[in-house]
Design an enzyme around this catalytic site. Structure first.
Site, PDB file in Angstrom:
ATOM      1  N   GLU A 413      48.976  20.523   4.536  1.00  0.00           N
ATOM      2  CA  GLU A 413      50.372  20.744   4.151  1.00  0.00           C
ATOM      3  C   GLU A 413      51.331  20.133   5.185  1.00  0.00           C
ATOM      4  O   GLU A 413      52.245  20.794   5.687  1.00  0.00           O
ATOM      5  CB  GLU A 413      50.661  22.235   3.968  1.00  0.00           C
ATOM      6  CG  GLU A 413      49.887  22.851   2.819  1.00  0.00           C
ATOM      7  CD  GLU A 413      50.281  24.288   2.523  1.00  0.00           C
ATOM      8  OE1 GLU A 413      51.113  24.841   3.275  1.00  0.00           O
ATOM      9  OE2 GLU A 413      49.752  24.867   1.565  1.00  0.00           O
ATOM     10  N   GLU A 492      43.011  23.984  -1.433  1.00  0.00           N
ATOM     11  CA  GLU A 492      43.415  25.369  -1.183  1.00  0.00           C
ATOM     12  C   GLU A 492      43.826  25.971  -2.513  1.00  0.00           C
ATOM     13  O   GLU A 492      44.656  25.405  -3.234  1.00  0.00           O
ATOM     14  CB  GLU A 492      44.574  25.401  -0.191  1.00  0.00           C
ATOM     15  CG  GLU A 492      44.791  26.743   0.494  1.00  0.00           C
ATOM     16  CD  GLU A 492      45.701  26.583   1.710  1.00  0.00           C
ATOM     17  OE1 GLU A 492      45.346  25.815   2.629  1.00  0.00           O
ATOM     18  OE2 GLU A 492      46.780  27.182   1.725  1.00  0.00           O
TER      19      GLU A 492
END
Length: 767
Positions: A413, A492
């Site tokens: 991220e 994820e």
């Protein structure tokens, strides 16, 4: 004479390379002490301890602690370690180094007052050459300063100090380069495999011919192939040995049978052994294919993965291997076959265990590049530009021989601007370093809101080996279907059914990694101290999401009953039949998670009906008028009972029953046993609402290293030998302190009969 020759050979072999455990007898102080790097400094008043050691987990929770929500409100600061040791003059011709598997964080290391270097990244392993500064037959002093005062340093708990293992290594002037051996299996099938070895030798001695002997040893200890080669290596130069070794009918490494081999390499000058090393490896063929996802040894499988942070709950960041063994067993039981090392390098023995137990690994480097993240503004983003290349290189060199690793991730991220071409340049420079040292595995990263960052449109994603995305599965599905040549994976994912179906029903989806496998310290808002999105809680207790996941991923027939904790469908899902208030609980919403063809539910032996397995794997649902007694679910396949589960309503708490995860322990820092104390009624039914203070005492050949209950709002110190029960349970983690004997563990609570159990201490098995 034969025995004498074998003894001499063994002694010569052991003398070629010495690896000494350097964990014991350090002096420690949690303070910043001027002059502590100097050998003459007086550290007699400091605390004596063994490492691995995490001083942060020894502290108390405090909302005012600078670590904040990311660090779980546990203490930060500066700590010093010092160790005094001697080297024999007989080893004066050797080269000596110290290897740290991890120091958290911003560390500097000295030997006899000479600085060996600094390393800001607390997750990276490092080696320092001690040779120029050593005293022989006189004391030497290693000093280490770890600075965790720069806060907030992370979005999740880091720990503090020398929290991983340390070794002292001595080698001959001519020796195998540190992390200089690379083993691959370019051809791997059940009938034949080719094992390629590239072994680098550093020659700080005399120029000459050096012979390399390689024995390939199977998991039974049998030598299956031996090859030799000779190379002339210049003084002060390096030599690279390259060898292809063919193995007939190899035992392939896979998740069901993680067969391991070892490459035993011996380096000779004439007939003198000058160095030796043993490196485990596995023979496998792993590949990602755009249309069909992940393949291992010609078999198409899904990566059913979890993300794991590096803390071990009550033990913090200094995690004994025995803790990971217990956690891995439960993950295997629920059907997990893959692990993402979120979001940083893990301890090397963690990867050894993945190799041994058959987990596929996504090996990850960083949580941040240059852009800061909330609650971790003073993290690795401060050091990325200066250190990313060395840290990436060291991770790949250290980890690349592990057969469990099938893919690398170079970011999670990332908040840097990934717009083309600048963003892709930042990605590509890291990918190039990975492939410089290991070009056998693909590289990905966990993209963050790619529809917003436009990486699917800018050309960024199409140049990735495998496109990894966190959450928003529909975006990833749409991206692949618009670009069928893209290889895709969920890096994820949450626990909801729609995300499971995205993996189950899309053949091109290589896998997913649930957030997370276990609850982890930090990333929580006070009074919570723990992120609770794990399949299991810190103490290893099953949760609603692990019970449901078991019904989706387990290869065995399973049935699990859960109910809403409060009346009429309110509250949390719990696995018991004991409401907190019997008088106000009359409408119980019950779910049964099962992979069986049909499930029948019984209340006090009366059938409440049978429900067949839904096509979308959703739970079977019942609205039940609550009655005290028993609730039972029975699962059937083809009309035959294959699984069942039953809960009874608990009465008044009367006693503690106590269980152990391991019945024997050896006197080894990594060997532990989980002691679980459960409060039950007179029939042995768990009292799910009991919160009594349970006190653990240990006598004999062991000690308690931490206690826990799994509650995300408990602020009790982990080092105390007591915990309030949570859902009727608490645990103590114990370790042996002697080589033999018994450990007696007693769990007591006011007004309850005590639980007592013993664990035997046995001599450690030597390899």
């Amino acid at each position: 004479m034969l025995f004498l020759l074998l003894a001499l050979a063994t002694n010569a072999f052991s003398q070629a390379r010495k690896i000494i455990n350097f964990d014991n007898d350090w002096q420690f102080i949690k303070d910043d002490v001027p002059g502590a790097e100097k050998p003459e400094f007086n550290d007699k008043q400091w605390r004596t301890l063994d490492v691995p050691h995490d001083w942060s987990i020894e502290g108390s929770y405090d909302r005012a602690n600078p670590s904040g929500r990311g660090g779980g409100y546990l203490p930060s600061g500066i700590g010093w370690y010092r160790k005094t040791f001697e080297i024999s003059k007989a080893d004066a011709g050797k080269m000596c180094s110290v290897e740290f598997d991890g120091i958290m964080a911003n560390s500097e290391v000295w030997i006899n007052g000479k600085s060996l270097g600094k390393r800001p990244y607390g997750y990276i392993s490092m080696s320092y050459d001690l040779t120029p500064y050593l005293n022989f037959d006189k004391p030497n002093v290693i000093a280490v300063r770890a600075d965790n005062s720069i806060q907030p340093a992370s979005r999740y708990y880091t720990g503090a100090g020398i929290y991983r293992h340390v070794r002292l290594v001595s080698v001959s002037p001519t020796h195998f380069t540190h992390w200089g051996t690379f083993i691959t299996t370019p051809n791997a099938s059940a009938s034949k495999a080719v094992v390629n070895l590239k072994i680098e030798v550093q020659n700080n001695g005399k120029a000459g011919d050096y012979k390399l002997q390689i024995d390939i040893v199977d998991n039974k200890g049998k030598v299956v192939k031996t090859v030799e080669s000779t190379k002339n290596i210049l003084a002060k130069g390096t030599g690279l040995f390259t060898q292809d070794i063919e193995i007939g009918n190899p035992k392939l490494w896979n998740v069901e049978d993680p067969n391991l081999y070892s490459a035993v390499a011996k380096l000779y000058s004439s007939k003198t052994l000058v160095d030796n090393q043993t490196i485990p490896f596995g023979i496998k063929k792993a590949e990602f294919i755009a249309e069909t996802g992940f393949w291992l040894n010609g078999k198409n499988i899904k990566l059913k993965g979890v993300c794991l942070h590096h803390d071990g709950g009550a033990v913090g960041a200094a995690v004994p291997l025995g803790v990971w063994k217990e956690r891995f067993k439960k993950l295997k039981e629920v059907g997990v076959n893959a692990i993402r090392t979120s979001h940083n390098p893990v301890a090397p023995e963690f990867l050894d265990l993945c190799d041994q137990m058959g987990f596929l690994v996504m090996d990850e480097t960083f949580d941040t590049w240059t852009a800061a993240k909330h609650n971790g503004e003073k993290g690795y983003n401060l050091y990325f530009k200066e250190w990313w290349e060395q840290d990436t290189r060291d991770l790949i060199l250290r980890d690349r021989n592990h057969p469990s690793i099938v893919i690398y991730s170079i970011g999670n991220e990332i908040h840097d601007d990934l717009s083309y071409p600048e963003g892709y340049k930042a990605y590509k420079m890291q990918e190039d370093v990975v492939k410089k040292y290991d070009n056998t595995r693909p590289v990905t990263m966990a993209l963050f809101r790619p529809a917003n960052s436009k990486v699917y449109l800018s050309g960024f994603a199409e140049q990735m080996d495998v496109v990894g995305q966190n959450y928003r599965e529909n975006e990833l599905i749409a991206a692949h279907e618009a670009h069928p040549n893209w290889k895709v994976i969920g890096t994820e994912n949450t626990h909801v059914i729609s995300q499971w179906l995205a993996l189950r029903d899309k053949p091109y989806m290589a896998g997913q990694f649930l957030w997370t496998g276990y609850d982890y310290l930090g990333e929580a808002d006070w009074p919570e101290t723990t992120n609770n999105q794990g399949l299991f809680d810190r103490a290893g207790n099953w949760k609603q999401q692990s019970l449901q996941r078991d019904s989706w991923w387990s290869p065995e027939p399973v049935v699990h009953i859960v109910r809403k904790s409060d009346n009429a469908g309110a509250g949390n899902w719990v696995a018991d039949w004991t409401p907190s208030d019997f008088d106000t609980y009359d409408n119980a919403k019950v779910n049964v998670y099962s992979n069986c063809d049909e499930v029948e539910l019984f209340l006090n032996e009366k059938s409440l009906g049978t429900i067949k397995k839904p096509a979308d794997d959703s739970p079977r649902e019942w609205n039940v008028t609550f009655e005290k007694g028993t609730i039972k679910a029975v699962g059937k396949n083809n009309g035959k009972v294959v699984a069942q589960e039953e809960f009874a309503s608990a009465g008044k708490p009367t006693k503690i029953i106590i269980e152990k995860s391991n019945s024997t322990l050896s006197n080894n820092w990594d060997d532990v046993s989980f002691i679980t104390a459960t409060i039950v009624d007179d029939k042995g039914v768990r009292c799910a609402n009991a919160d009594n203070l349970i006190k653990f005492t240990v006598s004999g050949s062991g000690k308690i290293i931490g206690t826990d209950n799994g509650s995300i709002i408990s602020h009790e110190d982990y080092i105390l030998p007591e915990k309030h029960a949570f859902s009727g349970k608490a645990i103590a983690i114990i370790r042996a302190t002697k080589d033999t004997g018994k450990i007696e563990i007693k769990a007591t609570a006011e007004g309850l009969d005590a639980g007592i159990i013993t664990v035997e201490v046995v001599p450690e098995k030597k390899n």
